[in-house]
Design a protein around this motif. Structure first.
Motif, PDB file in Angstrom:
ATOM      1  N   ARG A 105       0.864  -1.160  -0.088  1.00  0.00           N
ATOM      2  CA  ARG A 105       0.004  -0.029   0.207  1.00  0.00           C
ATOM      3  C   ARG A 105       0.700   1.218  -0.071  1.00  0.00           C
ATOM      4  N   PRO A 106       0.405   2.519  -0.365  1.00  0.00           N
ATOM      5  CA  PRO A 106       1.270   3.688  -0.398  1.00  0.00           C
ATOM      6  C   PRO A 106       1.447   4.071   1.061  1.00  0.00           C
ATOM      7  N   ILE A 107       2.755   4.319   1.183  1.00  0.00           N
ATOM      8  CA  ILE A 107       3.116   5.040   2.371  1.00  0.00           C
ATOM      9  C   ILE A 107       2.685   6.532   2.389  1.00  0.00           C
ATOM     10  N   TYR A 108       2.414   6.929   3.555  1.00  0.00           N
ATOM     11  CA  TYR A 108       1.554   8.318   3.855  1.00  0.00           C
ATOM     12  C   TYR A 108       2.802   9.427   3.499  1.00  0.00           C
ATOM     13  N   PHE A 109       2.330  10.322   2.775  1.00  0.00           N
ATOM     14  CA  PHE A 109       3.426  11.418   2.309  1.00  0.00           C
ATOM     15  C   PHE A 109       3.865  12.232   3.504  1.00  0.00           C
ATOM     16  N   LYS A 110       3.139  12.289   4.765  1.00  0.00           N
ATOM     17  CA  LYS A 110       3.890  12.840   5.721  1.00  0.00           C
ATOM     18  C   LYS A 110       4.951  12.103   6.684  1.00  0.00           C
ATOM     19  N   ARG A 111       4.722  10.776   6.233  1.00  0.00           N
ATOM     20  CA  ARG A 111       5.994   9.796   6.723  1.00  0.00           C
ATOM     21  C   ARG A 111       6.946   9.850   5.900  1.00  0.00           C
ATOM     22  N   LEU A 112       6.778   9.993   4.582  1.00  0.00           N
ATOM     23  CA  LEU A 112       7.910   9.981   3.738  1.00  0.00           C
ATOM     24  C   LEU A 112       8.711  11.417   4.009  1.00  0.00           C
ATOM     25  N   LEU A 113       7.784  12.595   4.068  1.00  0.00           N
ATOM     26  CA  LEU A 113       8.512  13.844   4.482  1.00  0.00           C
ATOM     27  C   LEU A 113       9.637  13.687   5.799  1.00  0.00           C
ATOM     28  N   SER A 114       9.120  13.011   6.803  1.00  0.00           N
ATOM     29  CA  SER A 114      10.003  12.879   8.081  1.00  0.00           C
ATOM     30  C   SER A 114      11.123  11.994   7.862  1.00  0.00           C
ATOM     31  N   TYR A 115      10.707  10.991   6.846  1.00  0.00           N
ATOM     32  CA  TYR A 115      11.613   9.862   6.898  1.00  0.00           C
ATOM     33  C   TYR A 115      11.738   9.224   5.388  1.00  0.00           C
ATOM     34  N   PRO A 116      12.345  10.122   4.363  1.00  0.00           N
ATOM     35  CA  PRO A 116      12.327   9.857   3.099  1.00  0.00           C
ATOM     36  C   PRO A 116      12.857   8.388   2.535  1.00  0.00           C
ATOM     37  N   THR A 117      13.612   7.852   3.618  1.00  0.00           N
ATOM     38  CA  THR A 117      13.927   6.547   3.074  1.00  0.00           C
ATOM     39  C   THR A 117      13.032   5.299   3.589  1.00  0.00           C
ATOM     40  N   ALA A 118      11.660   5.531   4.103  1.00  0.00           N
ATOM     41  CA  ALA A 118      10.932   4.513   4.557  1.00  0.00           C
ATOM     42  C   ALA A 118      10.598   3.456   3.905  1.00  0.00           C
ATOM     43  N   LYS A 119      10.807   2.294   4.161  1.00  0.00           N
ATOM     44  CA  LYS A 119      10.457   1.206   3.342  1.00  0.00           C
ATOM     45  C   LYS A 119       9.039   0.358   3.612  1.00  0.00           C
ATOM     46  N   ARG A 120       8.498   0.919   4.524  1.00  0.00           N
ATOM     47  CA  ARG A 120       7.247   0.571   5.071  1.00  0.00           C
ATOM     48  C   ARG A 120       6.320   1.486   5.685  1.00  0.00           C
ATOM     49  N   CYS A 121       4.943   0.956   5.811  1.00  0.00           N
ATOM     50  CA  CYS A 121       4.083   1.983   6.156  1.00  0.00           C
ATOM     51  C   CYS A 121       4.063   1.967   7.672  1.00  0.00           C
ATOM     52  N   VAL A 122       3.488   2.791   8.339  1.00  0.00           N
ATOM     53  CA  VAL A 122       3.685   2.953   9.866  1.00  0.00           C
ATOM     54  C   VAL A 122       3.291   1.517  10.312  1.00  0.00           C
ATOM     55  N   ALA A 123       2.157   1.010  10.218  1.00  0.00           N
ATOM     56  CA  ALA A 123       1.600  -0.342  10.749  1.00  0.00           C
ATOM     57  C   ALA A 123       2.631  -1.380  10.648  1.00  0.00           C
ATOM     58  N   CYS A 124       2.908  -1.513   8.995  1.00  0.00           N
ATOM     59  CA  CYS A 124       3.804  -2.947   8.912  1.00  0.00           C
ATOM     60  C   CYS A 124       5.326  -2.457   9.559  1.00  0.00           C
ATOM     61  N   GLN A 125       5.755  -1.290   9.735  1.00  0.00           N
ATOM     62  CA  GLN A 125       6.968  -0.933  10.296  1.00  0.00           C
ATOM     63  C   GLN A 125       6.918  -1.345  11.857  1.00  0.00           C
ATOM     64  N   ARG A 126       5.673  -1.064  12.475  1.00  0.00           N
ATOM     65  CA  ARG A 126       5.707  -1.460  13.943  1.00  0.00           C
ATOM     66  C   ARG A 126       5.620  -2.906  14.252  1.00  0.00           C
ATOM     67  N   LEU A 127       4.950  -3.577  12.946  1.00  0.00           N
ATOM     68  CA  LEU A 127       5.054  -5.096  13.326  1.00  0.00           C
ATOM     69  C   LEU A 127       6.236  -5.638  13.125  1.00  0.00           C
ATOM     70  N   TYR A 128       6.939  -4.942  12.014  1.00  0.00           N
ATOM     71  CA  TYR A 128       8.480  -5.420  11.655  1.00  0.00           C
ATOM     72  C   TYR A 128       9.180  -5.358  13.067  1.00  0.00           C
ATOM     73  N   GLU A 129       9.232  -4.212  13.576  1.00  0.00           N
ATOM     74  CA  GLU A 129      10.041  -3.968  14.747  1.00  0.00           C
ATOM     75  C   GLU A 129       9.574  -4.891  15.869  1.00  0.00           C
ATOM     76  N   LYS A 130       8.252  -5.000  16.131  1.00  0.00           N
ATOM     77  CA  LYS A 130       7.801  -6.059  16.993  1.00  0.00           C
ATOM     78  C   LYS A 130       8.521  -7.566  16.995  1.00  0.00           C
ATOM     79  N   MET A 131       8.282  -7.914  15.751  1.00  0.00           N
ATOM     80  CA  MET A 131       8.759  -9.305  15.193  1.00  0.00           C
ATOM     81  C   MET A 131      10.338  -9.345  15.465  1.00  0.00           C
ATOM     82  N   ARG A 132      11.127  -8.301  15.143  1.00  0.00           N
ATOM     83  CA  ARG A 132      12.545  -8.363  15.339  1.00  0.00           C
ATOM     84  C   ARG A 132      13.046  -8.485  16.795  1.00  0.00           C
ATOM     85  N   ASN A 133      12.263  -7.765  17.489  1.00  0.00           N
ATOM     86  CA  ASN A 133      12.556  -7.729  18.915  1.00  0.00           C
ATOM     87  C   ASN A 133      12.180  -9.041  19.786  1.00  0.00           C
ATOM     88  N   GLU A 134      11.254  -9.782  19.208  1.00  0.00           N
ATOM     89  CA  GLU A 134      10.938 -11.007  20.074  1.00  0.00           C
ATOM     90  C   GLU A 134      11.878 -12.082  20.020  1.00  0.00           C
TER      91      GLU A 134
END
Length: 126
Positions: free
Chosen positions: A97-126
């Motif tokens: 899905r498209p990543i929100y424009f505001k997210r890209l403005l603050s983090y231009p190298t974002a690979k994931r949307c906020v929801a998927c990034q949270r899930l990615y970080e949660k899975m990485r930390n377990e």
């Protein structure tokens, strides 16, 4: 749901990423030159006590952390520029899905949307 980026927006991010790439590359170059000049010898030479030797080792480790930060940022920028070239920039790698424009403005190298990034970080930390 956010919309796909316009051509103008993608071009804006491309220019922003290229500018950042050259700045980071220059900073990395300068850090490497400084490290080469120091070579760790200056720090170790000044520090002659046994306890201070550990401090010299710590300082050298911190310098490597700085360098790794620069290298990781360069890799992230290169990956974002590659996504632009492949017309995949601004699209989440996980949910497509498209990543929100505001997210890209603050983090231009974002690979994931906020929801998927949270899930990615949660899975990485377990």
């Amino acid at each position: 749901m956010s919309e796909k980026l316009s051509g103008f927006q993608v071009e804006h991010f491309k220019n922003l990423l290229q500018d950042r790439f050259y700045r980071v590359r220059s900073d990395l170059h300068n850090e490497l030159l400084a490290l080469d000049k120091e070579g760790g010898v200056t720090i170790a030479g000044v520090v002659y006590q046994a306890a201070a030797g550990a401090l010299a080792h710590l300082l050298a480790g911190l310098k490597m952390i700085d360098l790794n930060h620069y290298l990781n940022e360069v890799r992230d920028i290169e990956a974002a520029l590659m996504r632009i070239a492949e017309d995949k920039y601004g699209i989440c790698l996980d949910c497509c899905r498209p990543i929100y424009f505001k997210r890209l403005l603050s983090y231009p190298t974002a690979k994931r949307c906020v929801a998927c990034q949270r899930l990615y970080e949660k899975m990485r930390n377990e």
